[in-house]
Design a protein around this motif. Structure first.
Motif, PDB file in Angstrom:
ATOM      1  N   ILE A   1       0.863  -1.174   0.000  1.00 46.31           N
ATOM      2  CA  ILE A   1       0.000   0.000   0.000  1.00 46.31           C
ATOM      3  C   ILE A   1       0.903   1.229   0.000  1.00 46.31           C
ATOM      4  O   ILE A   1       1.667   1.425   0.962  1.00 46.31           O
ATOM      5  N   PRO A   2       0.873   2.032  -1.032  1.00 48.04           N
ATOM      6  CA  PRO A   2       1.774   3.191  -1.104  1.00 48.04           C
ATOM      7  C   PRO A   2       1.652   4.081   0.126  1.00 48.04           C
ATOM      8  O   PRO A   2       0.543   4.405   0.580  1.00 48.04           O
ATOM      9  N   GLY A   3       2.792   4.442   0.704  1.00 44.64           N
ATOM     10  CA  GLY A   3       2.809   5.357   1.834  1.00 44.64           C
ATOM     11  C   GLY A   3       2.510   4.713   3.173  1.00 44.64           C
ATOM     12  O   GLY A   3       2.412   5.411   4.183  1.00 44.64           O
ATOM     13  N   VAL A   4       2.344   3.394   3.210  1.00 49.06           N
ATOM     14  CA  VAL A   4       2.044   2.711   4.470  1.00 49.06           C
ATOM     15  C   VAL A   4       3.251   1.872   4.879  1.00 49.06           C
ATOM     16  O   VAL A   4       3.511   0.817   4.307  1.00 49.06           O
ATOM     17  N   PRO A   5       4.008   2.332   5.871  1.00 47.58           N
ATOM     18  CA  PRO A   5       5.158   1.553   6.342  1.00 47.58           C
ATOM     19  C   PRO A   5       4.705   0.509   7.369  1.00 47.58           C
ATOM     20  O   PRO A   5       3.693   0.665   8.041  1.00 47.58           O
ATOM     21  N   GLY A   6       5.459  -0.556   7.486  1.00 53.09           N
ATOM     22  CA  GLY A   6       5.163  -1.542   8.513  1.00 53.09           C
ATOM     23  C   GLY A   6       3.969  -2.410   8.172  1.00 53.09           C
ATOM     24  O   GLY A   6       3.453  -2.401   7.059  1.00 53.09           O
ATOM     25  N   ASN A   7       3.530  -3.141   9.164  1.00 50.47           N
ATOM     26  CA  ASN A   7       2.458  -4.113   8.984  1.00 50.47           C
ATOM     27  C   ASN A   7       1.194  -3.616   9.683  1.00 50.47           C
ATOM     28  O   ASN A   7       1.203  -3.334  10.887  1.00 50.47           O
ATOM     29  N   LEU A   8       0.090  -3.519   8.931  1.00 53.84           N
ATOM     30  CA  LEU A   8      -1.134  -2.945   9.485  1.00 53.84           C
ATOM     31  C   LEU A   8      -1.780  -3.847  10.523  1.00 53.84           C
ATOM     32  O   LEU A   8      -2.419  -3.357  11.458  1.00 53.84           O
ATOM     33  N   THR A   9      -1.658  -5.167  10.366  1.00 56.05           N
ATOM     34  CA  THR A   9      -2.188  -6.057  11.398  1.00 56.05           C
ATOM     35  C   THR A   9      -1.436  -5.839  12.704  1.00 56.05           C
ATOM     36  O   THR A   9      -2.032  -5.867  13.791  1.00 56.05           O
ATOM     37  N   PHE A  10      -0.134  -5.611  12.624  1.00 57.94           N
ATOM     38  CA  PHE A  10       0.632  -5.318  13.839  1.00 57.94           C
ATOM     39  C   PHE A  10       0.117  -4.040  14.496  1.00 57.94           C
ATOM     40  O   PHE A  10      -0.038  -3.978  15.728  1.00 57.94           O
TER      41      PHE A  10
END
Length: 400
Positions: free
Chosen positions: A54-63
């Motif tokens: 996902i552009p501009g989204v660092p890291g893991n969203l579930t985390f």
């Protein structure tokens, strides 16, 4: 910030991935203080990239979802005095949540028997793939394997003849986390009643089996594998899904055919069906031909037209929703399913609230996800470590 129902409760999380951290997150949302122990560099899930990106989204969203509102302390368990430092924190908490395997828990001196010796009123909550004893307790468990595949769920889904369908990520983890939360809260209540340490255990496999408990219970008696649902030949043609003219689908769940079938026939302008198929036995016998006819009828109108008719005739139905439909749902917005958050990395964004409400419970996200080890000094001081102790542990590389 207003107190929640778990305010004043201290939780130590020694866990990674999703299921156990998700349980601890729900406790944090309810006001508990949660200290998360991570290895130097952080929980393994932090580094799992989103796919597709996902552009501009660092890291893991579930985390981000499952670790909000916690304090992070990094501990290197390969160091000799690491367990000693963790024990000092464990001595002062109400709950310890872990997904350490039995072998690793014993190695790190964090098994229930170890922790109970230093805190005889702790609630020790453990989650695993298959359990901490028994012939398969050695197996590594994830929701794709333990919950989905090895519980019986995967083998029952899909059309007859189709290969077993894959799972969606974290599906089993989050359901199992709810089980662990319930077991943890019940254990806390029992701890308060007895004054003694309690141990709660949940497995992904057993949780998966529980989700298909009706099938499992029938199989216990029938000694035969349940049959898969066949959309083209269901037992009950109004307990089935149908496609509309514009490519959308509706799902019916009308088991009481004597109640719904006459109205359904009226809605379709098929009055003759009411008498021709006036029992569940006749519906079953003619299921394939009726399903074929109903399929053709539903392709004659668009979804919005059917939605209006289905509500007008008081059918039990739902749209087969896309996730985009769900995040824009007025109903879910109305009942508080989402919360607004601001984060240094993600900016302003919407996240998912825990899936329950308590009147006056004040349950909501209480902070962002910490960086690995962000709160190490703060937590150690809070739990009674003096500066000399902290310096000595740091000199041995315990904090990474």
């Amino acid at each position: 910030m207003q107190k929640g129902p778990m305010s004043g409760i201290k939780v130590l999380e020694v866990a990674n991935w999703v299921a156990a951290p998700s349980c601890a997150m729900m406790l944090a949302d309810m006001g508990a203080e949660v200290v998360k122990i991570e290895p130097p560099g952080g929980d393994a899930l932090r580094g799992i990239l989103e796919y597709p990106p996902i552009p501009g989204v660092p890291g893991n969203l579930t985390f981000h979802l499952d670790n909000r509102g916690k304090k992070s302390v990094t501990i290197d368990f390969s160091k000799p005095k690491a367990s000693e430092a963790v024990h000092k924190i464990a001595k002062q908490v109400d709950i310890l949540i872990t997904n350490l395997t039995d072998e690793r828990a014993k190695k790190f001196q964090l098994a229930f028997e170890d922790v109970k010796k230093i805190n005889n009123q702790i609630v020790y909550s453990v989650i695993s793939g298959y359990g901490t004893h028994g012939p398969e307790s050695y197996r590594r468990g994830f929701d794709f394997t333990s919950f989905w595949a090895h519980s019986g769920i995967q083998g029952l889904l899909g059309e007859p003849g189709d290969p077993p369908p894959p799972n969606r990520g974290s599906q089993g983890d989050h359901i199992s986390a709810m089980n662990l939360l319930a077991a943890t809260l019940a254990s806390l209540r029992l701890r308060d009643m007895t004054g003694e340490a309690q141990r709660a255990e949940v497995t992904l496999q057993r949780t998966g089996m529980w989700t298909i408990a009706g099938d499992v219970q029938r199989t216990i008696f029938s000694k035969t594998q349940p049959i898969k649902h066949d959309r083209k030949s269901p037992k009950n043609p109004i307990f089935n899904s149908y496609e509309t003219q514009d490519g959308k689908w509706v799902m019916f769940a009308m088991a009481q055919t004597d109640r719904y079938w006459p109205r359904f026939c009226e809605m379709l302008d098929k009055e003759e069906w009411k008498n021709e198929y006036d029992s569940i036995e006749k519906l079953i016998d003619h299921s394939t031909e009726l399903t074929t006819a109903i399929t053709k009828i539903f392709l004659e109108k668009k979804f919005d037209e059917w939605a209006k008719l289905l509500d007008e005739f008081d059918m039990t139905w739902a749209p087969v929703a896309d996730v985009m439909d769900i995040i824009n749902s007025d109903q879910l917005q109305a009942i508080g399913a989402f919360a607004d958050m601001t984060d240094d990395e993600l900016g302003d964004y919407k996240t998912i609230n825990v899936p329950f409400d308590i009147l006056d419970g004040n349950i909501h996200p209480r902070g962002n996800v910490p960086k690995p080890g962000q709160n190490t000094q703060e937590v150690l001081q809070q739990f009674g470590f003096d500066q000399e102790e902290i310096a000595n542990y740091a000199s041995e590389g315990i904090f990474g």
